[in-house]
Write a protein that holds these residues in place. Structure first.
Motif, PDB file in Angstrom:
ATOM      1  N   ALA A 140       0.683  -1.236   0.043  1.00  0.00           N
ATOM      2  CA  ALA A 140      -0.283   0.382   0.114  1.00  0.00           C
ATOM      3  C   ALA A 140       1.319   1.359  -0.246  1.00  0.00           C
ATOM      4  CB  ALA A 140      -0.890   0.024   1.008  1.00  0.00           C
ATOM      5  N   ALA A 141       1.586   1.380  -1.267  1.00  0.00           N
ATOM      6  CA  ALA A 141       2.227   3.152  -1.129  1.00  0.00           C
ATOM      7  C   ALA A 141       1.775   3.710  -0.801  1.00  0.00           C
ATOM      8  CB  ALA A 141       2.639   2.860  -2.694  1.00  0.00           C
ATOM      9  N   ASP A 142      -0.038   4.124  -0.811  1.00  0.00           N
ATOM     10  CA  ASP A 142       0.369   4.986  -0.725  1.00  0.00           C
ATOM     11  C   ASP A 142      -0.977   5.012   0.792  1.00  0.00           C
ATOM     12  OD1 ASP A 142      -2.378   3.616  -0.268  1.00  0.00           O
ATOM     13  OD2 ASP A 142      -3.686   4.427  -1.122  1.00  0.00           O
ATOM     14  N   TYR A 143      -0.182   4.364   1.407  1.00  0.00           N
ATOM     15  CA  TYR A 143      -0.327   4.334   3.106  1.00  0.00           C
ATOM     16  C   TYR A 143      -0.107   5.629   3.746  1.00  0.00           C
ATOM     17  CZ  TYR A 143      -0.409   3.035   7.886  1.00  0.00           C
ATOM     18  OH  TYR A 143      -0.687   3.353   9.285  1.00  0.00           O
ATOM     19  N   PRO A 144       0.930   6.521   3.825  1.00  0.00           N
ATOM     20  CA  PRO A 144       1.644   7.610   4.614  1.00  0.00           C
ATOM     21  C   PRO A 144       0.281   8.717   3.993  1.00  0.00           C
ATOM     22  CG  PRO A 144       3.545   6.709   3.317  1.00  0.00           C
ATOM     23  CD  PRO A 144       2.156   5.912   3.051  1.00  0.00           C
TER      24      PRO A 144
END
Ligand code: SF4
Length: 259
Positions: A140-144
């Motif tokens: 989930a690269a968009d987590y931050p």
């Protein structure tokens, strides 16, 4: 809603578990797929659980209240949001204890907005500050970015963290589990929390234990060292963050009250 377990949980942060326990409701499934998940039986649906309607779950929450629970603690409930809202709209008027919403942090801010007025205390994770780590370990690269927006909404709803008689009554407690080789990210997360969410408390967790079978996660195949954990704690202290730490000796969810 599939529910894996309903129990009095004594190993949350001290103002959540108190002396009698937090009224924990563990929902089956999770919106993330962390490769190192320590709760995989529940998060990956290996435990089928039992199906609860909103009214059946409301009855279970009231039983927890009667059993002395200090709060009703919804653990990983986000993927059942419409039913959870129904359940809370039935249960909340009959509860004299707070509702806690325990989350991976990977929730849309607009979904969190729908819980406004139904939740008293948010307990979100803030796992990663780097898209690379979020992609590698949780796909989930968009987590931050997602987590920061979700936490911002949680803090906006609950305001300044507050306790009464040693128990949390409102606010947001942001959890960070320190991972092996990622303590520098942990320091950056403490800095983000200090800059963005001063009204929240922080909980720095040391309990990570390797419990998976993946050679591509070699760097995670050990516990966190004292130096790594202390690096993150020191950052929190230097930033004057208030919150909770775990004892280093147990790695078993034991909290000491404050750092
Ligand atoms: S968010 Fe938590 S429960 Fe969900 S997969 Fe990741 S570690 Fe497991």
């Amino acid at each position: 809603m599939r529910v894996a377990k309903i129990m009095l949980h004594r190993y949350e942060e001290p103002p959540i578990s108190g002396t009698k326990g937090s009224g924990a409701i563990f929902f089956c499934g999770c919106s993330l797929r962390c490769g190192y998940c320590q709760n995989a039986e529940i998060s990956r649906g290996k435990i089928a659980g039992e199906i609860y309607s909103p009214s059946r779950l409301a009855a279970a929450a009231l039983q927890l209240q009667s059993a002395g629970a200090h709060n009703i603690n919804l653990i990983t409930a986000g993927h059942y949001l419409p039913r959870v809202k129904e359940f809370l709209s039935i249960a909340k008027p009959k509860l004299h204890i707070p509702v806690v919403y325990n989350s991976s942090g990977y929730e849309k801010a607009e979904a969190v907005r729908e819980l406004n007025g139904l939740v008293d205390i948010y307990l979100p994770d803030y796992k990663y500050v780097s898209a690379d780590a979020a992609q590698k370990y949780s796909a989930a690269a968009d987590y931050p970015e997602i987590a920061e927006k979700a936490i911002a909404e949680m803090v906006a709803q609950t305001g300044e963290y507050k306790e009464k008689d040693g128990l949390a009554v409102k606010g947001t407690v942001i959890r960070h589990l320190v991972l092996p080789s990622l303590s520098k990210d942990g320091v950056l997360i403490m800095q983000r929390i200090s800059a963005l969410f001063p009204a929240a408390r922080v909980s720095v967790m040391s309990q990570y234990t390797p419990s998976f079978n993946r050679t591509d996660y070699g760097e995670l195949n050990r516990k966190v060292t004292a130096m790594e954990y202390n690096r993150v704690l020191r950052a929190a202290q230097q930033l004057n963050l208030d919150g909770f730490m775990q004892s280093r000796d147990s790695a078993s969810d034991f909290y000491t009250p404050e750092f």
